[in-house]
Design an enzyme around this catalytic site. Structure first.
Site, PDB file in Angstrom:
ATOM      1  CB  CYS A  66      -0.927  -0.008   1.202  1.00  0.00           C
ATOM      2  SG  CYS A  66      -0.061   0.169   2.773  1.00  0.00           S
ATOM      3  CB  ALA A  69       3.866  -0.382   2.421  1.00  0.00           C
ATOM      4  CG  HIS A 199       8.125   4.964  -3.557  1.00  0.00           C
ATOM      5  ND1 HIS A 199       8.062   4.142  -4.644  1.00  0.00           N
ATOM      6  CD2 HIS A 199       8.343   4.170  -2.482  1.00  0.00           C
ATOM      7  CE1 HIS A 199       8.241   2.886  -4.252  1.00  0.00           C
ATOM      8  NE2 HIS A 199       8.405   2.878  -2.951  1.00  0.00           N
TER       9      HIS A 199
HETATM   10 FE1  CFM Z   1      13.243   0.694  -5.021  1.00  0.00          FE
HETATM   11 FE2  CFM Z   1      11.207   0.001  -3.769  1.00  0.00          FE
HETATM   12 FE3  CFM Z   1      13.686  -0.774  -3.034  1.00  0.00          FE
HETATM   13 FE4  CFM Z   1      12.628  -1.636  -5.304  1.00  0.00          FE
HETATM   14 FE5  CFM Z   1      11.570  -3.519  -3.814  1.00  0.00          FE
HETATM   15 FE6  CFM Z   1      10.149  -1.968  -2.275  1.00  0.00          FE
HETATM   16 FE7  CFM Z   1      12.612  -2.756  -1.519  1.00  0.00          FE
HETATM   17 MO1  CFM Z   1      10.606  -4.426  -1.563  1.00  0.00          MO
HETATM   18  S1  CFM Z   1      11.391  -0.058  -5.881  1.00  0.00           S
HETATM   19  S2  CFM Z   1      14.583  -1.026  -4.920  1.00  0.00           S
HETATM   20  S3  CFM Z   1      12.269  -3.604  -5.939  1.00  0.00           S
HETATM   21  S4  CFM Z   1      12.735   1.128  -2.955  1.00  0.00           S
HETATM   22  S5  CFM Z   1       9.499  -3.589  -3.400  1.00  0.00           S
HETATM   23  S6  CFM Z   1       9.301  -0.050  -2.657  1.00  0.00           S
HETATM   24  S7  CFM Z   1      10.869  -2.512  -0.355  1.00  0.00           S
HETATM   25  S8  CFM Z   1      12.697  -4.638  -2.406  1.00  0.00           S
HETATM   26  S9  CFM Z   1      14.485  -1.670  -1.253  1.00  0.00           S
END
Ligand code: CFM
Length: 546
Positions: A66, A69, A199
């Site tokens: 979500c 998150a 984000h």
């Molecule tokens: Fe970027 Fe992410 Fe991340 Fe990502 Fe991810 Fe994530 Fe993550 Mo899980 S896009 S690289 S592939 S910040 S889904 S929201 S939490 S692994 S560190």
């Protein structure tokens, strides 16, 4: 078992796989999903071909998370000396508490709130009568206990539904304290179609409330910010080690193991190196407009990619001393990498992988599989946008829908006193002429082979179907997928939390990854997934309807 699933991979044409994935859907759902499954052409389009960043169809079990998150968990969660206070029911806090395995080092001050879980623990009473008083009390309590430099407040779904004004509460508390920066994020879980909206909301508030607060010039040469690195499994520590060896000064990491002061000083850096484009490109753009800091895309996942990114940073600064040190570091680090590859690749060569991760890793990790001489046969993001798939050149042609319009775009202009171009026009042009690319991300599709399947927002049903059909040697995704895939007899590596492993970034991280994948794809245990009576039934029978 249908005869179709007995076919071997080589017999599967990508169009057949796509058709098989869509086969069971009602026609309307099938038509929608078809637009999110692309047979890769490995060419750079001007107009996006794949639909992404749209709502998941109700009834489908998505892999997404979500908006809350994305904001609290992803961008702000890894900050170590900001008290991250969740305004909402306790479940939302508990869910976002340390599960991502972003690591931290308490540093010389020892100030580290990462191991705490701060929540207003909303109850029914607060939903009925409003939760603002309780929020003010919680902020006060956190302040009295810890006297932190900063408290960040996060809204969960009920907060938006009942209309608590978290921004005014935060502003009032900030004024009351005088020495603690308090601000809030309207990142209710439902705000957007996925984490991605969170984000963007986090980027906006970090830029508004943190970046640029401290003009003091930090010591060190070759100052950069590392954007979009979250120190999962200690990745950031390995990158820091390499930077230090090269003499590159990292002013701020957004946001692995970061501090309040790092954000406050980040506008004093001379280059923004963007690792995860999806989660942080907004800050990179805003800092460029306001302070004149150019940004480049880097990737520290994969030994070769790490070397390439270091060279890119050195080329930007253009000083011989740095270029030489970077070459020296690469020369020192690569023999270890090559030795590991020489030992492992004979066992991994030709094996196949699938990767379905959030918005970057399904692309970045392809580098590591390439190094292992493994083929990525299908990949996709949970919530990446079209530019993450097909490159930023599609940006002008992305249709903005109502869900995206719902997320604030902040107006940014050059800072009257602090905007300072880091390079002259002439210098920038010279770099560009030599092939240097600023503000450029080519996306996943450009790196995937022709004829591979790129699938956006893959769901539980399609994941299992894909594995049954194509039988990859390894499947990479998150914990929600882990056990259902393993039950199909295919090893599963979590690329969000890394299971219990990591780091996988940089040179030492790459070697860790090679060993781990070697163990997974060559383990014999996956051949024992079927019980003996499932393989050799002594009594066989069939149902009447078969
Ligand atoms: Fe970027 Fe992410 Fe991340 Fe990502 Fe991810 Fe994530 Fe993550 Mo899980 S896009 S690289 S592939 S910040 S889904 S929201 S939490 S692994 S560190």
């Amino acid at each position: 078992m249908a005869t179709a699933t007995k076919k071997k991979l080589v017999q599967w044409a990508p169009a057949e796989v796509k058709a098989a994935l869509l086969e069971k859907y009602p026609p309307k759902v099938g038509r929608k999903r078809a637009k999110q499954i692309m047979i890769n052409e490995a060419r750079q389009n001007e107009t996006p071909e794949l639909t992404a960043n749209v709502r998941t169809i109700p009834g489908i079990i998505t892999m997404r998370g979500c908006t809350y998150a994305g904001c609290k968990g992803v961008i702000m969660g890894p900050t170590r000396d900001i008290v991250n206070l969740v305004h909402g029911p306790i479940g939302c806090s508990f869910y976002a508490w340390l599960t991502r395995r972003n690591q931290t080092d308490a540093g010389p001050t020892g100030e580290n709130y990462m191991n705490y879980c701060f929540s207003t623990d909303m109850q029914e009473q607060d939903i009925i009568f409003g939760g603002e008083k309780k929020l003010a009390q919680a902020i006060q309590e956190a302040y009295d206990l810890f006297h932190p430099k900063s408290i960040a407040v996060f809204a969960t779904c009920p907060v938006g539904l009942i209309g608590d004004d978290i921004h005014t509460v935060s502003k009032n508390m900030k004024e009351k304290f005088g020495d603690c920066n308090v601000y809030a994020f309207s990142c209710e879980g439902y705000k957007g179609v996925s984490q991605s909206a969170g984000h963007h909301i986090a980027n906006n508030q970090v830029f508004r409330h943190l970046v640029g607060l401290n003009d003091e010039v930090k010591p060190g040469k070759y100052k950069i910010n590392l954007l979009g690195e979250y120190n999962i499994g200690g990745d950031g520590f390995e990158i820091d080690r390499i930077f230090k060896k090269c003499g590159i000064t990292c002013i701020s990491t957004f946001s692995g193991n970061s501090t309040y002061d790092q954000f406050a000083s980040s506008h004093t850096a001379d280059l923004n190196a963007v690792m995860c484009h999806r989660s942080i490109n907004y800050v990179a753009d805003m800092m460029e407009t306001k302070y004149g800091i150019p940004w480049i895309k880097v990737n520290f996942i994969g030994a070769k990619a790490t070397a390439k990114s270091l060279r890119k940073i050195a080329e930007y600064f253009g000083e011989k001393a740095l270029i030489d040190t970077v070459e020296k570091v690469i020369a020192e680090e690569m023999p270890g990498v090559e030795a590991a590859l020489a030992e492992i690749t004979p066992r991994t060569e030709g094996k196949t992988a699938m990767m379905f991760v959030g918005g970057s890793r399904a692309h970045h990790y392809k580098e590591l599989f390439d190094e292992l001489k493994m083929k990525t046969i299908s990949a996709g993001y949970e919530f990446g946008h079209q530019d993450d798939y097909e490159g930023r050149q599609v940006l002008p042609n992305i249709q903005v829908d109502a869900d995206s319009r719902n997320i604030e775009e902040i107006e940014v202009s050059a800072d009257e006193t602090r905007f300072k171009p880091r390079k002259s026009d002439k210098e920038m042009k010279a770099l560009e002429k030599a092939g240097y690319k600023f503000k450029q991300y080519d996306g996943l599709a450009a790196d995937m082979d022709k004829g591979t399947l790129i699938i956006d927002d893959l769901n539980q049903y399609e994941a299992e179907k894909l594995v049954e059909l194509m039988k990859p040697d390894i499947f990479c995704a998150g914990v929600k997928e882990k056990y259902s895939i393993q039950k199909l007899g295919v090893p599963m590596k979590q690329l969000h939390s890394y299971d219990s492993g990591g780091p996988y970034a940089g040179f030492l991280g790459a070697v860790n990854f090679y060993h781990e994948i070697d163990r997974l794809v060559n383990s014999k245990v996956w051949g024992f997934m079927k019980a003996p009576w499932q393989k050799n039934p002594e009594l066989s029978a069939s149902y009447v309807w078969e």
